[in-house]
Design a protein around this motif. Structure first.
Motif, short mmCIF file in Angstrom:
data_model
loop_
_atom_site.label_atom_id
_atom_site.label_comp_id
_atom_site.label_asym_id
_atom_site.label_seq_id
_atom_site.Cartn_x
_atom_site.Cartn_y
_atom_site.Cartn_z
N VAL A 9 0.83 -1.20 0.00
CA VAL A 9 0.00 0.00 0.00
C VAL A 9 0.87 1.25 0.00
O VAL A 9 0.61 2.21 -0.74
CB VAL A 9 -0.95 -0.01 1.21
CG1 VAL A 9 -1.70 1.31 1.30
CG2 VAL A 9 -1.94 -1.17 1.09
N ARG A 10 1.90 1.28 0.87
CA ARG A 10 2.76 2.46 0.95
C ARG A 10 3.48 2.72 -0.37
O ARG A 10 3.58 3.86 -0.83
CB ARG A 10 3.78 2.30 2.08
CG ARG A 10 3.22 2.48 3.47
CD ARG A 10 4.32 2.78 4.47
NE ARG A 10 5.33 1.73 4.50
CZ ARG A 10 5.27 0.67 5.30
NH1 ARG A 10 4.21 0.49 6.10
NH2 ARG A 10 6.22 -0.24 5.29
N LEU A 11 3.97 1.67 -0.99
CA LEU A 11 4.67 1.85 -2.26
C LEU A 11 3.71 2.31 -3.36
O LEU A 11 4.08 3.10 -4.23
CB LEU A 11 5.36 0.54 -2.67
CG LEU A 11 6.58 0.17 -1.82
CD1 LEU A 11 7.07 -1.22 -2.15
CD2 LEU A 11 7.70 1.18 -2.04
N GLY A 12 2.49 1.80 -3.34
CA GLY A 12 1.49 2.26 -4.30
C GLY A 12 1.21 3.73 -4.14
O GLY A 12 1.10 4.48 -5.12
N GLU A 13 1.07 4.18 -2.88
CA GLU A 13 0.83 5.59 -2.62
C GLU A 13 2.03 6.44 -3.02
O GLU A 13 1.87 7.55 -3.54
CB GLU A 13 0.52 5.79 -1.13
CG GLU A 13 -0.80 5.15 -0.70
CD GLU A 13 -1.00 5.24 0.81
OE1 GLU A 13 -0.03 5.61 1.51
OE2 GLU A 13 -2.13 4.94 1.27
N ALA A 19 4.26 10.30 -9.24
CA ALA A 19 4.11 9.67 -10.56
C ALA A 19 4.87 10.42 -11.64
O ALA A 19 5.58 9.81 -12.46
CB ALA A 19 2.63 9.57 -10.92
N GLU A 20 4.74 11.73 -11.68
CA GLU A 20 5.36 12.49 -12.77
C GLU A 20 6.88 12.36 -12.81
O GLU A 20 7.43 12.03 -13.87
CB GLU A 20 4.95 13.96 -12.66
CG GLU A 20 5.45 14.80 -13.84
CD GLU A 20 4.94 16.24 -13.79
OE1 GLU A 20 5.44 17.08 -14.55
OE2 GLU A 20 4.02 16.50 -12.97
N PRO A 21 7.60 12.61 -11.69
CA PRO A 21 9.05 12.46 -11.76
C PRO A 21 9.51 11.03 -12.02
O PRO A 21 10.51 10.81 -12.71
CB PRO A 21 9.53 12.96 -10.39
CG PRO A 21 8.35 12.86 -9.50
CD PRO A 21 7.17 13.12 -10.37
N VAL A 22 8.78 10.07 -11.46
CA VAL A 22 9.15 8.67 -11.68
C VAL A 22 8.99 8.29 -13.15
O VAL A 22 9.89 7.70 -13.76
CB VAL A 22 8.30 7.73 -10.79
CG1 VAL A 22 8.50 6.27 -11.22
CG2 VAL A 22 8.68 7.90 -9.33
N LEU A 50 2.64 0.66 -17.78
CA LEU A 50 3.31 -0.17 -16.78
C LEU A 50 3.16 0.45 -15.38
O LEU A 50 2.92 -0.27 -14.40
CB LEU A 50 4.80 -0.32 -17.13
CG LEU A 50 5.13 -1.22 -18.33
CD1 LEU A 50 6.60 -1.07 -18.71
CD2 LEU A 50 4.82 -2.67 -18.00
N HIS A 51 3.33 1.76 -15.32
CA HIS A 51 3.21 2.45 -14.04
C HIS A 51 1.80 2.30 -13.47
O HIS A 51 1.61 2.02 -12.27
CB HIS A 51 3.55 3.94 -14.22
CG HIS A 51 3.46 4.75 -12.98
ND1 HIS A 51 2.28 5.34 -12.56
CD2 HIS A 51 4.40 5.07 -12.05
CE1 HIS A 51 2.49 5.99 -11.43
NE2 HIS A 51 3.78 5.85 -11.10
N ALA A 75 -0.15 -9.30 -17.16
CA ALA A 75 -0.66 -9.19 -18.53
C ALA A 75 -0.01 -8.02 -19.25
O ALA A 75 0.37 -8.12 -20.43
CB ALA A 75 -2.17 -9.04 -18.52
N VAL A 76 0.13 -6.89 -18.56
CA VAL A 76 0.76 -5.71 -19.18
C VAL A 76 2.23 -5.97 -19.46
O VAL A 76 2.75 -5.61 -20.52
CB VAL A 76 0.58 -4.48 -18.26
CG1 VAL A 76 1.38 -3.30 -18.80
CG2 VAL A 76 -0.89 -4.11 -18.14
N LEU A 77 2.92 -6.62 -18.52
CA LEU A 77 4.33 -6.95 -18.73
C LEU A 77 4.50 -7.93 -19.90
O LEU A 77 5.43 -7.79 -20.70
CB LEU A 77 4.91 -7.58 -17.46
CG LEU A 77 5.17 -6.63 -16.29
CD1 LEU A 77 5.52 -7.43 -15.03
CD2 LEU A 77 6.30 -5.66 -16.62
N ALA A 78 3.60 -8.89 -20.00
CA ALA A 78 3.67 -9.86 -21.10
C ALA A 78 3.47 -9.17 -22.45
O ALA A 78 4.19 -9.45 -23.42
CB ALA A 78 2.63 -10.96 -20.90
#
Length: 286
Positions: A9-13, A19-22, A50-51, A75-78
């Protein structure tokens, strides 16, 4: 190492809030490796997708890539891997594109060195490693499938069945005749006989470098299969060296017509079909 529910959860947040700089750093790192071989717009679209899939999986509490919550992410990675394989990128470039996320996240965390954040980053790195390995494996499977399809296409191109004229088809063979290719020859010849209704077929082996027992058996099977379809086969291209080999091996062609050259086979078929050559016609007219 699996993530805990809180870490997910913390990593998702964290990925959502930064999001923009990453995404920007992630895109720049991949672009530097690809060196313009993929448009900027397409690259940004792939990274954003992917993000989004990663944030969604983490938000659902995915402990690792094999978790049910990470189904869409897999699925997205594949799809990403298959696209890279079809576009001609290497497996290393494909996997490195995923591993570049580590550098992007680290750059976004340079101003935040709390112990909790660093621990989360270490745990998150393990998930990125899983993603990279999954991408690599998917890429390899896709590339193997593409190679197999291309080999089959080349095999079909190397065994053409040509309609010479009404009622007569020819199969000019060039190169080594193995079991796989012999099967393709038989299938294409039989299908052509059905499509054209031809009663005669010429199998020319002038371009076959050597005839051993296996090659001879493949040819005989093809002739027998054609006979079951109601067509007679003539084998041409029996050079002296090949004739000696066939005799030495004790191979019997039985009542199958064999000719030294394709020209001889054509004249033989002309006689069978009742078509006279221009030379004979001119002699009779004279």
């Amino acid at each position: 190492m699996a993530l805990s529910a809180d870490e997910s959860v913390r990593l998702g947040e964290l990925l959502t809030s930064r999001a923009e700089p990453v995404i920007q750093r992630w895109t720049e790192t991949i672009a530097g490796q690809l060196r313009g071989r993929l448009s900027q717009a397409e690259l940004v679209r792939q990274v954003q997708e992917l993000h989004r899939a990663l944030v969604d999986a983490l938000g659902k509490g995915a402990a690792d890539l094999n978790a049910e919550e990470a189904t869409e992410l897999r699925a997205v990675l594949a799809e990403f891997s298959r696209g890279q394989a079809r576009q001609g990128f290497s497996a290393t470039e494909t996997a490195t594109g995923v591993f570049a996320l580590k550098e992007a996240l680290l750059a976004a965390l340079e101003t935040d060195q709390s112990v909790e954040t660093l621990r989360d980053y270490v745990a998150f790195s393990a998930l990125v490693d899983q993603m990279g390995l999954f991408t690599f494996e998917t890429f390899v499977r896709t590339r193997e499938s593409l190679i197999a399809d291309q080999a089959e296409q080349l095999l079909e191109l190397s065994t053409p069945v040509v309609k010479l004229w009404e009622g007569v088809v020819a199969v000019p063979l060039v190169g080594t005749l193995d079991s796989a290719r012999a099967q393709v020859v038989m299938e294409r010849l039989l299908q052509t006989l059905v499509d054209t209704g031809s009663p005669y077929a010429i199998i020319d082996i002038t371009g076959v470098p050597a005839v051993d027992t296996q090659v001879a058996q493949h040819i005989l099977k093809t002739v027998v299969a054609a006979r079951l379809m109601g067509a007679d086969c003539i084998i041409s291209g029996i050079r002296p060296q090949i004739a000696q080999t066939i005799v030495a091996l004790g191979i019997e062609f039985g009542d199958i017509a064999t000719k030294a050259s394709l020209a001889d086979a054509l004249r033989h078929v002309l006689r069978l079909t009742g078509v006279e050559t221009s030379r004979r016609q001119s002699r009779r007219e004279a």
